[in-house]
Every structure is written in C-alpha cells, then in structure tokens.
Motif scaffolding. Sequence first.
Motif, short mmCIF file in Angstrom:
data_model
loop_
_atom_site.label_atom_id
_atom_site.label_comp_id
_atom_site.label_asym_id
_atom_site.label_seq_id
_atom_site.Cartn_x
_atom_site.Cartn_y
_atom_site.Cartn_z
N VAL A 59 0.83 -1.20 0.00
CA VAL A 59 0.00 0.00 0.00
C VAL A 59 0.87 1.25 0.00
CG1 VAL A 59 -1.65 1.34 1.36
CG2 VAL A 59 -1.98 -1.11 1.07
N THR A 60 1.91 1.24 0.84
CA THR A 60 2.79 2.42 0.92
C THR A 60 3.49 2.68 -0.40
OG1 THR A 60 3.16 1.94 3.26
CG2 THR A 60 4.68 3.47 2.21
N SER A 61 3.96 1.61 -1.05
CA SER A 61 4.65 1.78 -2.33
C SER A 61 3.70 2.34 -3.39
CB SER A 61 5.24 0.44 -2.80
OG SER A 61 4.22 -0.48 -3.16
N GLN A 62 2.45 1.88 -3.37
CA GLN A 62 1.49 2.39 -4.35
C GLN A 62 1.14 3.85 -4.09
OE1 GLN A 62 0.73 0.35 -7.11
NE2 GLN A 62 2.44 -0.58 -6.01
N ILE A 63 1.03 4.22 -2.81
CA ILE A 63 0.80 5.63 -2.48
C ILE A 63 1.97 6.48 -2.96
CG2 ILE A 63 0.60 7.29 -0.58
CD1 ILE A 63 -0.94 5.16 0.97
N PHE A 138 10.24 7.88 6.88
CA PHE A 138 10.36 8.17 8.32
C PHE A 138 9.11 7.77 9.09
CE2 PHE A 138 9.75 11.15 11.88
CZ PHE A 138 10.89 10.85 12.63
N VAL A 139 7.93 8.00 8.52
CA VAL A 139 6.68 7.73 9.25
C VAL A 139 6.17 6.31 9.04
CG1 VAL A 139 6.01 10.15 9.21
CG2 VAL A 139 5.21 8.63 7.38
N THR A 140 6.63 5.63 7.98
CA THR A 140 6.11 4.27 7.71
C THR A 140 7.17 3.18 7.82
OG1 THR A 140 6.55 4.39 5.31
CG2 THR A 140 4.44 5.27 6.10
N GLY A 141 8.43 3.55 7.67
CA GLY A 141 9.49 2.54 7.68
C GLY A 141 9.75 1.94 6.31
N TYR A 142 8.97 2.34 5.30
CA TYR A 142 9.17 1.78 3.96
C TYR A 142 10.25 2.55 3.22
CZ TYR A 142 8.45 0.78 -0.95
OH TYR A 142 8.66 0.45 -2.26
N ARG A 143 11.17 1.81 2.63
CA ARG A 143 12.22 2.41 1.82
C ARG A 143 12.16 1.80 0.43
NH1 ARG A 143 12.26 4.52 6.12
NH2 ARG A 143 14.00 5.34 7.35
N PRO A 144 11.94 2.59 -0.60
CA PRO A 144 11.91 2.03 -1.96
C PRO A 144 13.27 1.46 -2.32
CG PRO A 144 11.91 4.43 -2.02
CD PRO A 144 11.72 4.05 -0.58
N PRO A 145 13.31 0.48 -3.22
CA PRO A 145 14.58 -0.19 -3.53
C PRO A 145 15.61 0.71 -4.20
CG PRO A 145 12.85 -0.90 -5.02
CD PRO A 145 12.18 -0.10 -3.95
N GLU A 146 15.17 1.60 -5.08
CA GLU A 146 16.09 2.43 -5.85
C GLU A 146 15.60 3.89 -5.86
OE1 GLU A 146 18.85 1.42 -7.05
OE2 GLU A 146 18.67 -0.76 -7.09
N THR A 226 10.77 5.39 -13.18
CA THR A 226 10.42 5.92 -11.86
C THR A 226 9.62 4.90 -11.07
OG1 THR A 226 10.39 8.18 -12.71
CG2 THR A 226 9.23 7.78 -10.65
N ILE A 227 8.63 4.27 -11.72
CA ILE A 227 7.83 3.25 -11.04
C ILE A 227 8.72 2.11 -10.57
CG2 ILE A 227 5.95 1.59 -11.31
CD1 ILE A 227 4.78 3.40 -13.46
N TYR A 228 9.59 1.64 -11.44
CA TYR A 228 10.46 0.52 -11.10
C TYR A 228 11.33 0.84 -9.88
CZ TYR A 228 14.09 -3.03 -11.50
OH TYR A 228 14.97 -4.06 -11.24
N PRO A 233 10.85 -5.27 -4.79
CA PRO A 233 10.92 -6.50 -5.60
C PRO A 233 9.86 -7.52 -5.22
CG PRO A 233 13.10 -5.82 -4.87
CD PRO A 233 12.14 -4.94 -4.16
N ALA A 234 9.51 -7.60 -3.93
CA ALA A 234 8.50 -8.57 -3.51
C ALA A 234 7.16 -8.30 -4.18
CB ALA A 234 8.34 -8.54 -1.98
N VAL A 235 6.82 -7.02 -4.31
CA VAL A 235 5.57 -6.66 -4.97
C VAL A 235 5.60 -7.06 -6.44
CG1 VAL A 235 4.14 -4.71 -5.68
CG2 VAL A 235 5.06 -4.78 -3.37
N VAL A 236 6.74 -6.86 -7.08
CA VAL A 236 6.89 -7.24 -8.49
C VAL A 236 6.70 -8.75 -8.66
CG1 VAL A 236 8.46 -7.31 -10.45
CG2 VAL A 236 8.40 -5.29 -8.96
#
Length: 286
Positions: A59-63, A138-146, A226-228, A233-236
């Motif tokens: 969800v966070t990555s899609q947002i 910072f607020v979610t802990g999610y870090r995009p891969p690239e 940009t999307i990539y 990777p798990a979502v992919v």
Amino acid sequence: MAALTIARLTVAEVLRRRIALILLVLTVVSVGLTTWGTERLVSLGRASGDASELEIWFVTSQILILVAFMFSFVLAMTAAFLAAPAIAADIESGVAHAMLARPIRRADLVVGRWLGLVIVVVVYAVGSGMLEIAAIGFVTGYRPPEPWLAVGFLSAQAVVLLTFALLLSTRLSAIAAGAICVVLFGLGWMAGVFAGIGRFFDAAALVTAAEASRWLLPTDGLWRGTIYGLEPPAVVLVALGRAGPISGVNPFFASAPPPGEFLAWSAVWVALVLGLAVLSLSRRDL
C-alpha cells in the motif's frame, strides 16, 4: 563561455522571480499533507492487525507511486512553462536583439538558456523527490529499492519536456509552446497505457502505434523507470505470479526498468532536439 554566463543569468532570473520560492512552499505543503495521510493509513492498518507487513509495504509503495505520478505532472508543467518563454519572451521583449547584437552567438543563447533551466529543474526534482521519499520512509518505515534511480528518471522526464518546450519557444509564443508540451505529455502517458492494454489483448497495431509515440517523446518510457525504482521487488514478484500478463495493463506497475537502448535514445533525442532549437533560432529572422 558565453553559454555558461547565460546559464548563470537564467538561474538568477528564476530565483529573482520567486518561482523557486513558490515551488518550495507548495512542495513542503504537499509533502506534509501526503506524509500525514500515509502515516494515518499505515498506523490504522497496523493497529487493526488485519494487514501483514508485506501488504502495508505494498500500500505504501502504491501511495508513493501515485504521489510521484502527481509530482511528475507538476514537474512537467514547471519544465514546460519555464522553458516555453525562455526564447519567445526574449524575442518579444527585444532582449534577444540586444544580446545578439553583442559578440554572442544564437547557439550560446539557446544552450545557455537550456543549461540554466536544466539546473533549476533537476535540483528541484531531486530535492523535492528525495524529501517526499524520506518523509514517507520516516513515518512508515518503507524504503523504496532504488530511490535515486526513481528521482533520476523523474528528472530526465522533465529535461525531455523542457528541451522540447525550448525548441517550440524559438518559433511559437510562450503560451502556445507551454500548452502543446503539457498536452503531448498527457498523450504520451496515455499511449503507454494503451500499449499495455494492446499487449494483453494482442492488438499488434495498437501496440506498434503506442510504442512509436513513446520513442517520439520518451517521457512515458522514463516514467516507467520511476515506477520501477519505487516498487519493492516482492511486490513485483507477487504481481507477476498472481496477475501474470494482466499486470502489464496497470499504468502504475513496471516489472523492469527501461532498456539500455531506450535510455541511449533518450539522451540522443535530447541532443537532437536541442540541436534543432539552435538551428531554428539561427534561421529565424529577428
């Protein structure tokens, strides 16, 4: 040397007009609102216990991708309406006549304007993009891969549109050039959507037309990069495993970055269009 001087003056002109300040304020407000909304959604999901961490990351990555999509349009309009008057306004106001009466070549004027605007747009894209990514991380802990890859493709997208707007500004009024660029940017994105749908339904003619438009204006292909860069990777892997070919229809999904030959063409495209801008101005009767 003259081109570098014009580039420096162009950057100073943008700062003097407070365009950068306005963009900075709007960006901070946008980042604050999107970060707050994302934090609320993620906190509610974790508190309920109904969502796994992988689902929260999805969800966070899609947002984040949706925010990047909104920002790509903001960045496209910024690039277009900064570059559209770069030459046209100079000609209409008579500034170009005064500058070119001195030992300054027309090529220096075009390249200098282009270089100055590229600096402004790229600094803005990188700064605001990384601020958004850092705030949501910072607020979610999610870090995009690239993250740097994603921001780099966003910047490249803006440079492509900026260069095309500069070419149009050598022949058209600022308003006309800016409007054409924004419309073509939207059509380019739609062409990417039609390409994905065409592949799913095996519509070869539709795919060919959509792919041709992507090479004519590389903005949508760069947007896929940009999307990539933002999608884990798990979502992919999950999307490819569960959805299969239909995942390609999703305009906010990319299983791979743009191929190397497309990136090389994008660089050549910018050089060619910039060269056409120089040629166009050199043959215009001032």
